[in-house]
Design an enzyme around this catalytic site. Structure first.
Site, PDB file in Angstrom:
ATOM      1  N   SER A   1      40.930  51.899  35.798  1.00  0.00           N
ATOM      2  CA  SER A   1      40.062  51.830  34.623  1.00  0.00           C
ATOM      3  C   SER A   1      40.275  50.474  33.959  1.00  0.00           C
ATOM      4  O   SER A   1      41.363  50.188  33.449  1.00  0.00           O
ATOM      5  CB  SER A   1      40.413  52.952  33.648  1.00  0.00           C
ATOM      6  OG  SER A   1      39.738  52.718  32.432  1.00  0.00           O
TER       7      SER A   1
ATOM      8  N   ASP B   1      34.735  52.162  30.990  1.00  0.00           N
ATOM      9  CA  ASP B   1      34.629  53.079  29.856  1.00  0.00           C
ATOM     10  C   ASP B   1      33.735  52.502  28.766  1.00  0.00           C
ATOM     11  O   ASP B   1      34.131  51.565  28.069  1.00  0.00           O
ATOM     12  CB  ASP B   1      36.021  53.333  29.271  1.00  0.00           C
ATOM     13  CG  ASP B   1      36.848  54.239  30.159  1.00  0.00           C
ATOM     14  OD1 ASP B   1      36.375  55.348  30.480  1.00  0.00           O
ATOM     15  OD2 ASP B   1      37.958  53.834  30.544  1.00  0.00           O
TER      16      ASP B   1
ATOM     17  N   MET C   1      32.081  52.995  25.222  1.00  0.00           N
ATOM     18  CA  MET C   1      32.257  53.792  23.990  1.00  0.00           C
ATOM     19  C   MET C   1      31.375  53.204  22.891  1.00  0.00           C
ATOM     20  O   MET C   1      31.300  51.979  22.752  1.00  0.00           O
ATOM     21  CB  MET C   1      33.717  53.751  23.538  1.00  0.00           C
ATOM     22  CG  MET C   1      34.699  54.172  24.621  1.00  0.00           C
ATOM     23  SD  MET C   1      36.383  54.259  23.983  1.00  0.00           S
ATOM     24  CE  MET C   1      37.319  54.419  25.509  1.00  0.00           C
TER      25      MET C   1
ATOM     26  N   MET D   1      30.780  57.292  27.117  1.00  0.00           N
ATOM     27  CA  MET D   1      31.246  58.076  25.971  1.00  0.00           C
ATOM     28  C   MET D   1      30.359  57.678  24.801  1.00  0.00           C
ATOM     29  O   MET D   1      30.791  57.013  23.848  1.00  0.00           O
ATOM     30  CB  MET D   1      32.727  57.784  25.703  1.00  0.00           C
ATOM     31  CG  MET D   1      33.631  58.506  26.690  1.00  0.00           C
ATOM     32  SD  MET D   1      35.273  57.790  26.740  1.00  0.00           S
ATOM     33  CE  MET D   1      35.004  56.499  27.926  1.00  0.00           C
TER      34      MET D   1
ATOM     35  N   MET E   1      38.344  65.588  31.711  1.00  0.00           N
ATOM     36  CA  MET E   1      39.152  64.720  30.840  1.00  0.00           C
ATOM     37  C   MET E   1      40.513  65.373  30.634  1.00  0.00           C
ATOM     38  O   MET E   1      40.604  66.540  30.225  1.00  0.00           O
ATOM     39  CB  MET E   1      38.474  64.510  29.491  1.00  0.00           C
ATOM     40  CG  MET E   1      37.185  63.690  29.534  1.00  0.00           C
ATOM     41  SD  MET E   1      37.332  62.093  30.348  1.00  0.00           S
ATOM     42  CE  MET E   1      38.545  61.280  29.306  1.00  0.00           C
TER      43      MET E   1
ATOM     44  N   GLY F   1      38.487  58.399  24.370  1.00  0.00           N
ATOM     45  CA  GLY F   1      38.416  57.418  23.297  1.00  0.00           C
ATOM     46  C   GLY F   1      39.429  56.300  23.366  1.00  0.00           C
ATOM     47  O   GLY F   1      39.237  55.269  22.727  1.00  0.00           O
TER      48      GLY F   1
ATOM     49  N   GLY G   1      45.878  59.581  31.086  1.00  0.00           N
ATOM     50  CA  GLY G   1      47.298  59.860  31.265  1.00  0.00           C
ATOM     51  C   GLY G   1      47.712  60.055  32.709  1.00  0.00           C
ATOM     52  O   GLY G   1      48.707  60.729  32.979  1.00  0.00           O
TER      53      GLY G   1
ATOM     54  N   GLY H   1      44.326  53.810  33.997  1.00  0.00           N
ATOM     55  CA  GLY H   1      44.292  52.531  33.298  1.00  0.00           C
ATOM     56  C   GLY H   1      45.680  51.963  33.126  1.00  0.00           C
ATOM     57  O   GLY H   1      46.120  51.086  33.877  1.00  0.00           O
TER      58      GLY H   1
HETATM   59  C1  DX5 Z   1      39.776  57.407  27.925  1.00  0.00           C
HETATM   60  C2  DX5 Z   1      39.089  56.770  29.092  1.00  0.00           C
HETATM   61  C3  DX5 Z   1      39.950  56.525  30.265  1.00  0.00           C
HETATM   62  C4  DX5 Z   1      41.079  55.545  30.034  1.00  0.00           C
HETATM   63  C5  DX5 Z   1      42.259  56.070  30.773  1.00  0.00           C
HETATM   64  O1  DX5 Z   1      38.848  57.796  27.006  1.00  0.00           O
HETATM   65  O2  DX5 Z   1      38.024  57.589  29.535  1.00  0.00           O
HETATM   66  O3  DX5 Z   1      39.213  56.128  31.409  1.00  0.00           O
HETATM   67  O4  DX5 Z   1      40.804  54.245  30.444  1.00  0.00           O
HETATM   68  O5  DX5 Z   1      43.353  55.307  30.444  1.00  0.00           O
HETATM   69  P1  DX5 Z   1      44.840  55.744  30.794  1.00  0.00           P
HETATM   70  O6  DX5 Z   1      44.916  55.887  32.290  1.00  0.00           O
HETATM   71  O7  DX5 Z   1      45.639  54.622  30.266  1.00  0.00           O
HETATM   72  O8  DX5 Z   1      45.089  57.054  30.102  1.00  0.00           O
HETATM   73 ZN    ZN Z   2      37.060  57.040  31.432  1.00  0.00          ZN
END
Ligand code: DX5
Ligand code: ZN
Length: 231
Positions: free
Chosen positions: A19, A46, A48, A79, A148, A153, A188, A208
């Site tokens: 990500s 992502d 947002m 999102m 999710m 976010g 996560g 990410g």
């Molecule tokens: C959160 C995003 C994820 C985010 C994950 O809202 O949708 O794609 O980048 O990041 P990590 O892997 O750091 O939790």
């Molecule tokens: Zn995402």
């Protein structure tokens, strides 16, 4: 008329999707090159809007720029409120997969079919607290189910412990209906939580922080892949 769904090649293999939200944007080209060489399957983007989630990130312009930097499929996670408003712009920009949230669309099946009709793969994401039944109903219209595993976010949050049960319920429905639909997890995800998610039935791992916020993103990506190898 419904567009014929496109089947996935190698449907049973796990896919690792960095990500770019956690990447260093001042060196985006390098960051993309490193994960592409290390075997990333897709790049997750992502988007947002500051309404569906409090944060604000980027839009089609970034997808267009990334399209010039890589031939990897671009997996765009919207999102945003009323995501279909942006279908044409993201399609033009070169997105390959467009993921909308169940909570952000009026009618999930028709939204997913509109994405397919534009020639993109259609994904449906669900937040951790949203009841599953309407989500499971919409799965036949999905190429990618995205569970999710944190509240959407922000990157860098811990994997929610209630996630494996939800992943398993989605996996069960995918199998029961014999759907050609990937089952992704987002939030996560690191080696330990990826293994847990894989055991529950996930095959697509968005990550990410556990890739980009480490000293060696290529090694971290490979470690994640090893963690979800069967056996
Ligand atoms: C959160 C995003 C994820 C985010 C994950 O809202 O949708 O794609 O980048 O990041 P990590 O892997 O750091 O939790
Ligand atoms: Zn995402």
């Amino acid at each position: 008329m419904e567009a014929p769904p496109r089947s996935w090649s190698r449907p049973r293999l796990s896919r690792i999707c960095p990500s770019i939200l956690s990447a260093d944007f001042s060196r985006l080209e390098d960051e993309i090159r490193v994960v592409a060489r290390a075997g990333a399957d897709f790049l997750h983007v992502d988007v947002m809007d500051g309404q569906f989630v409090p944060n604000l990130t980027f839009g089609p312009i970034l997808v267009e720029a990334m399209r010039k930097l890589t031939s990897l499929p671009l997996d765009v996670h919207l999102m945003v409120v009323d995501p279909l408003r942006f279908l044409e712009e993201f399609a033009e920009a070169g997105a390959d997969h467009l993921i909308v949230h169940l909570e952000a669309v009026k009618d999930a099946p028709s939204s997913l079919e509109a994405i397919r009709a534009r020639g993109l793969r259609a994904g449906l994401a669900i937040k951790p607290e949203t009841p599953l039944p309407p989500y499971l109903e919409a799965l036949p219209h999905c190429d990618l189910a995205l569970v999710m595993t944190v509240e959407p976010g922000a990157g860098g949050q811990p994997f929610l412990s209630g996630s494996p049960k939800r992943i398993a319920a989605v996996r069960q429905e995918v199998e029961r209906r014999n759907l050609d639909c990937l089952l992704g997890v987002d939030g996560g995800i690191g080696p330990e939580t990826a293994r847990e998610a894989a055991k529950a039935g996930a095959d697509t791992f968005i990550a990410g922080h556990s890739i980009f916020r480490t000293p060696d993103p290529a090694a971290s990506l490979r470690q994640l892949r090893r963690a979800v190898l069967p056996g």
